[in-house]
Design a protein around this motif. Sequence first.
Motif, PDB file in Angstrom:
ATOM      1  N   UNK A  13       0.835  -1.196   0.000  1.00  0.00           N
ATOM      2  CA  UNK A  13       0.000   0.000   0.000  1.00  0.00           C
ATOM      3  C   UNK A  13       0.872   1.250   0.000  1.00  0.00           C
ATOM      4  N   UNK A  14       0.364   2.288  -0.641  1.00  0.00           N
ATOM      5  CA  UNK A  14       1.105   3.556  -0.674  1.00  0.00           C
ATOM      6  C   UNK A  14       0.867   4.284   0.641  1.00  0.00           C
ATOM      7  N   UNK A  15       1.920   4.561   1.417  1.00  0.00           N
ATOM      8  CA  UNK A  15       1.751   5.286   2.683  1.00  0.00           C
ATOM      9  C   UNK A  15       1.159   6.672   2.442  1.00  0.00           C
ATOM     10  N   UNK A  16       0.415   7.221   3.405  1.00  0.00           N
ATOM     11  CA  UNK A  16      -0.188   8.555   3.245  1.00  0.00           C
ATOM     12  C   UNK A  16       0.850   9.635   2.928  1.00  0.00           C
ATOM     13  N   UNK A  17       2.036   9.544   3.552  1.00  0.00           N
ATOM     14  CA  UNK A  17       3.084  10.536   3.298  1.00  0.00           C
ATOM     15  C   UNK A  17       3.550  10.496   1.848  1.00  0.00           C
ATOM     16  N   UNK A  23       1.241  13.691  -4.952  1.00  0.00           N
ATOM     17  CA  UNK A  23       0.256  14.691  -5.339  1.00  0.00           C
ATOM     18  C   UNK A  23       0.883  16.067  -5.558  1.00  0.00           C
ATOM     19  N   UNK A  24       1.922  16.397  -4.781  1.00  0.00           N
ATOM     20  CA  UNK A  24       2.494  17.744  -4.805  1.00  0.00           C
ATOM     21  C   UNK A  24       3.833  17.834  -5.531  1.00  0.00           C
ATOM     22  N   UNK A  72       9.049  14.565   4.312  1.00  0.00           N
ATOM     23  CA  UNK A  72       8.725  13.338   5.048  1.00  0.00           C
ATOM     24  C   UNK A  72       8.465  12.183   4.091  1.00  0.00           C
ATOM     25  N   UNK A  73       7.771  12.462   2.983  1.00  0.00           N
ATOM     26  CA  UNK A  73       7.512  11.423   1.996  1.00  0.00           C
ATOM     27  C   UNK A  73       8.785  10.921   1.341  1.00  0.00           C
ATOM     28  N   UNK A  74       9.692  11.848   0.986  1.00  0.00           N
ATOM     29  CA  UNK A  74      10.971  11.465   0.378  1.00  0.00           C
ATOM     30  C   UNK A  74      11.789  10.634   1.364  1.00  0.00           C
ATOM     31  N   UNK A  75      11.815  11.077   2.616  1.00  0.00           N
ATOM     32  CA  UNK A  75      12.571  10.363   3.645  1.00  0.00           C
ATOM     33  C   UNK A  75      12.036   8.953   3.844  1.00  0.00           C
ATOM     34  N   UNK A  76      10.727   8.824   3.874  1.00  0.00           N
ATOM     35  CA  UNK A  76      10.123   7.499   4.054  1.00  0.00           C
ATOM     36  C   UNK A  76      10.478   6.580   2.886  1.00  0.00           C
ATOM     37  N   UNK A  77      10.414   7.110   1.663  1.00  0.00           N
ATOM     38  CA  UNK A  77      10.765   6.299   0.496  1.00  0.00           C
ATOM     39  C   UNK A  77      12.222   5.854   0.539  1.00  0.00           C
ATOM     40  N   UNK A  78      13.105   6.765   0.944  1.00  0.00           N
ATOM     41  CA  UNK A  78      14.528   6.417   1.038  1.00  0.00           C
ATOM     42  C   UNK A  78      14.744   5.303   2.061  1.00  0.00           C
TER      43      UNK A  78
END
Length: 209
Positions: A13-17, A23-24, A72-78
């Motif tokens: 699943x794609x995390x909300x972050x 989206x942005x 936060x989204x970039x960090x989570x993906x990394x």
Amino acid sequence: MSVLARTTFYGDRVPPEVKFLSKNLSSLSHANYRLLLKLSVRYIEGAELKPDVFENIQTDALSAEVLVKIFTGILLLLKEAFRKSEKSIKQEAMKQDLDDLKFPSEYSDDFIKVVFGARREILNEALVRNRCRLPQLDDFKWRIDVAISNSALSRVLEPAVIVEMDSSVGKTHKFEMSVTKFQELRYTVANVLQEMQDLEQRNILKMQD
């Protein structure tokens, strides 16, 4: 022959972050994306980030608060990418996953260069070193104690197991249990270890005819 569907490097699943990032991302300039990517790497290495870092690059379209969420989204993906071994995922597959998240080609190329770059091992070590973890067991001592006299007559000459455990946070835990409870503990631990061994030997991800 049926083949199991490939799972993305960030999970089923794609995390909300990450959804917010996707989206942005179109409103984020390539230069600011690279800056946020570098900040994510620095954060993984243990650096502290000041709030004004995001305020300095905010625009009319992206406020500092929004930039923090994108970061936060970039960090989570990394972090998710570094959890995968280089053998378990190929660059082409990761690029496809990023394409599905609407990453522009040059953005995904920058991301992949970080994940598969020369500093991968250093960043992996930093993640392990800085991750939140529960206290570990540093020392374990036990002995058998027999009460010669006790206010409860039924416990006279009944052996008890005295346990003392030292944790990595400097705390000592000491408790007493009956021999029966100690045998139950041994049995439970043995069962858990056996289940872990069975799980490690089980080939979950296999192709079926």
